[in-house]
Design an enzyme around this catalytic site. Structure first.
Site, PDB file in Angstrom:
ATOM      1  N   LYS A 150     -96.343 -81.641  71.256  1.00  0.00           N
ATOM      2  CA  LYS A 150     -96.398 -80.452  72.108  1.00  0.00           C
ATOM      3  C   LYS A 150     -95.774 -79.246  71.409  1.00  0.00           C
ATOM      4  O   LYS A 150     -94.847 -79.377  70.596  1.00  0.00           O
ATOM      5  CB  LYS A 150     -95.665 -80.769  73.412  1.00  0.00           C
ATOM      6  N   SER A 225     -97.026 -79.071  81.868  1.00  0.00           N
ATOM      7  CA  SER A 225     -97.259 -78.148  80.772  1.00  0.00           C
ATOM      8  C   SER A 225     -97.718 -78.812  79.473  1.00  0.00           C
ATOM      9  O   SER A 225     -98.055 -78.128  78.503  1.00  0.00           O
ATOM     10  CB  SER A 225     -95.975 -77.352  80.487  1.00  0.00           C
ATOM     11  N   GLY A 247     -90.738 -81.249  85.445  1.00  0.00           N
ATOM     12  CA  GLY A 247     -91.159 -81.286  86.844  1.00  0.00           C
ATOM     13  C   GLY A 247     -92.446 -82.070  87.030  1.00  0.00           C
ATOM     14  O   GLY A 247     -93.038 -82.048  88.105  1.00  0.00           O
ATOM     15  N   GLY A 248     -92.877 -82.725  85.933  1.00  0.00           N
ATOM     16  CA  GLY A 248     -94.125 -83.482  85.985  1.00  0.00           C
ATOM     17  C   GLY A 248     -95.016 -83.197  84.794  1.00  0.00           C
ATOM     18  O   GLY A 248     -96.189 -83.568  84.781  1.00  0.00           O
ATOM     19  N   SER A 249     -94.489 -82.547  83.769  1.00  0.00           N
ATOM     20  CA  SER A 249     -95.308 -82.022  82.672  1.00  0.00           C
ATOM     21  C   SER A 249     -95.913 -83.076  81.760  1.00  0.00           C
ATOM     22  O   SER A 249     -96.793 -82.760  80.965  1.00  0.00           O
ATOM     23  CB  SER A 249     -94.491 -81.030  81.837  1.00  0.00           C
TER      24      SER A 249
END
Length: 590
Positions: A150, A225, A247-249
């Site tokens: 990433k 993200s 948060g869930g990326s």
């Protein structure tokens, strides 16, 4: 008296007014000129960044073609079809060369990028690293495996932008610990993937490198993200990738793209060299983690990473190796489950996935018991949102003001631009008919002082204890629950931040959580969606219907959760869900 003074002073007053007007006009003109110059400078930076990206991709294409000309017999389709565990075995025994694997995945990544715009930059150093790997006497668990990383995971000499123009000039001075350990284990990072502007969004678009789309449906986003990772892996351009999750990326792109993804316990893997748009947020811990097409790949990755190199390079990572015994256990589990958190009712297909998986687990001999997570609305608004935006969002807003706001982020940035006092007034005004928005606006005001931040952190610890107490009271090993999905139509994520409550909760708690695809959206799901009202029937519930409509055939996943530091148990549970779901699909196909 006053009349006489005005008569004498009026010529001077007129001059002063003209001066003030002239100064005001000059100031306004100067401001507009300065703003225009700033925007012009940003546009030039964007153009240069795109030029460098395109040049790198052209270089990538060139070396791939050179390799193919020199090695015409490489069976690319065979290489791409191999699961990670089998690929590693063939590389280890020498029946596949690391060159053939690297250049095959480079070619595939280029093709995928042309389709979905997921690669931010090519890493040309991967060719040199490949030669260094071949010289090593000891070969790591990931020897010869090309991997993707990433955007904000540092690779020496490359950008970590977080999707922001202001970061386009800063090159990483050294590898992140994650990249260094991957290299020592024989992996070869070869591309860096795209992210949303600021990372704090689950779309995948920024003003520099544009919109990444979902390979399953180009009219939808891949999640975020870690959306570039999700799109690249799902389309076959990478066999193993690394994202991050605040948060869930990791879990949202895995859900949207039909992948397996693990958010480990924060602290289990090193975050050194992984920068965010705002570093130092401690209320909600973030972490890096792997994404792949199957659970076994995630487990192999964690085995490789949890090694002496990781513990020596970052002494703050607990020296706890991968527990193979827990991962390989076949002991029946006591599993808590829920299909709604009481805060946001997800589409029918996501709840169906939980119930179908629950039935499969029961039939396999596991014990399933209902579980209700406590006070999720309080956890999301009063703890998670307030902790993440403790400053009222001012630091993040300042970053956006120095950038060109991507269209996908405009609704989110609009909320940040509302003054705190106005947010509070608006919250009182909308509370009677839109209570969730009222709570959200209040939470976005942040905390008033350092003392209030300490109190907030204390409340987070108290909530964690309450949650664990309820977990232990039910004597649970793991929990099965929904994850947001299916993939959203483009530009909806920033309008529905609260919909990711199912993933945000386990960041707040710092529990390991993973996502496994188990089914797809059916015509019946789509028909039932037409009757979906949600828990409140408010604008968010109506918007959710718009965001996911027309998703027949797209992946549907579930979320698997364990207690902190029990990452191997989480993976074991994910593997069980994956195996049972796969068996059911085979039976249906017969």
């Amino acid at each position: 008296m006053i009349h006489e003074w005005l008569k004498q002073s009026w010529p001077q007053v007129k001059i002063d007014i003209h001066i003030v007007l002239a100064l005001t006009s000059s100031t306004a003109a100067a401001f507009l000129a300065f703003r225009w110059m700033g925007q012009n400078r940003i546009k030039k930076q964007i153009q240069e960044a795109r030029r460098k990206r395109d040049h790198g991709l052209g270089q990538m294409e060139k070396v791939v073609q050179e390799f193919k000309q020199q090695n015409p017999g490489v069976q690319a389709a065979h290489v791409l079809s191999l699961p990670l565990a089998e690929l590693v075995e063939k590389l280890k025994e020498g029946s596949l060369s690391p060159e053939s694997v690297l250049y095959t995945y480079m070619e595939k990544a280029l093709a995928v990028h042309q389709e979905v715009n997921c690669v931010r930059h090519f890493i040309p150093e991967c060719e040199q690293h490949l030669q260094e790997l071949k010289k090593q006497k000891e070969r790591g668990l990931l020897y010869g495996v090309p991997v993707s990383i990433k955007d904000h995971i540092a690779y020496k000499g490359h950008l970590s932008t977080c999707g922001l123009v202001q970061s386009l000039g800063a090159l990483a001075e050294e590898d992140s610990v994650l990249v260094e350990v991957l290299k020592r284990q024989g992996a070869n990072p070869f591309v860096i993937t795209n992210v949303p502007q600021s990372l704090l969004n689950y779309d995948c678009s920024n003003s520099t490198f544009g919109q990444t789309v979902n390979p399953c449906d180009h009219k939808r986003g891949p999640g975020g993200s870690s959306g570039g990772e999700g799109a690249l892996i799902a389309a076959g351009g990478s066999i193993l990738g690394f994202g991050s999750d605040l948060g869930g990326s990791i879990r949202l792109p895995s859900s949207f793209c039909g992948l397996c993804g693990l958010k480990p316990t924060a602290g289990r893997l090193s975050n050194l060299g992984v920068r965010g748009p705002i570093d130092g947020i401690l209320t909600v811990p973030g972490t890096v983690g792997p994404m792949a097409r199957d659970v076994e790949s995630l487990a192999l990755c964690m085995k490789a990473l949890l090694c002496d190199d990781m513990f020596q390079l970052d002494p703050f990572v607990p020296p706890v190796f991968f527990n193979e015994e827990v991962y390989s256990s076949s002991t029946p589990l006591r599993i808590g489950y829920y299909d709604t958190d009481g805060y946001f009712l997800l589409p029918p297909c996501m709840r169906r996935a939980v119930h179908e998986t629950k039935k499969l687990l029961q039939e396999a001999g596991h014990t399933l018991v209902p579980f209700t997570p406590p006070s999720v609305d309080y956890a999301i608004d009063e703890l998670y949102i307030k902790g993440l935006f403790a400053d009222g969002g001012s630091t993040l807003l300042a970053m956006f003001e120095r950038d060109i706001v991507d269209p996908c982020l405009k609704p989110q940035v609009a909320h940040l631009r509302i003054p705190k006092l106005v947010r509070k007034v608006l919250a009182k005004f909308v509370k009677p008919w839109f209570p969730r928005l009222a709570s959200h606006l209040n939470a976005l005001c942040g905390v008033r002082s350092v003392n209030c931040l300490w109190e907030l952190n204390d409340k987070v610890m108290a909530y964690r204890k309450t949650f664990v107490d309820q977990w232990k009271k039910s004597k649970l090993d793991v929990v099965l629950c929904p994850v947001l999905g299916p993939a959203f139509n483009l530009r909806y994520p920033s309008k529905l931040l609260a919909a990711i409550s199912y993933t945000m909760l386990y960041n707040l708690l710092n529990f390991p959580a993973g996502v496994v695809p188990v089914t797809t959206v059916t015509e019946a799901d789509e028909e039932e969606l037409g009757q979906h009202r949600g828990h409140f029937g408010d604008p968010w519930d109506k918007r959710l219907k718009e965001a996911v409509k027309g998703a027949v055939g797209l992946p549907v996943a579930v979320q698997c959760v364990a207690l902190p530091w029990q990452d191997e148990l989480c993976l074991r549970f994910m593997k069980e869900v994956e195996m049972l779901s796969h068996q059911r699909r085979l039976e249906k196909a017969m």
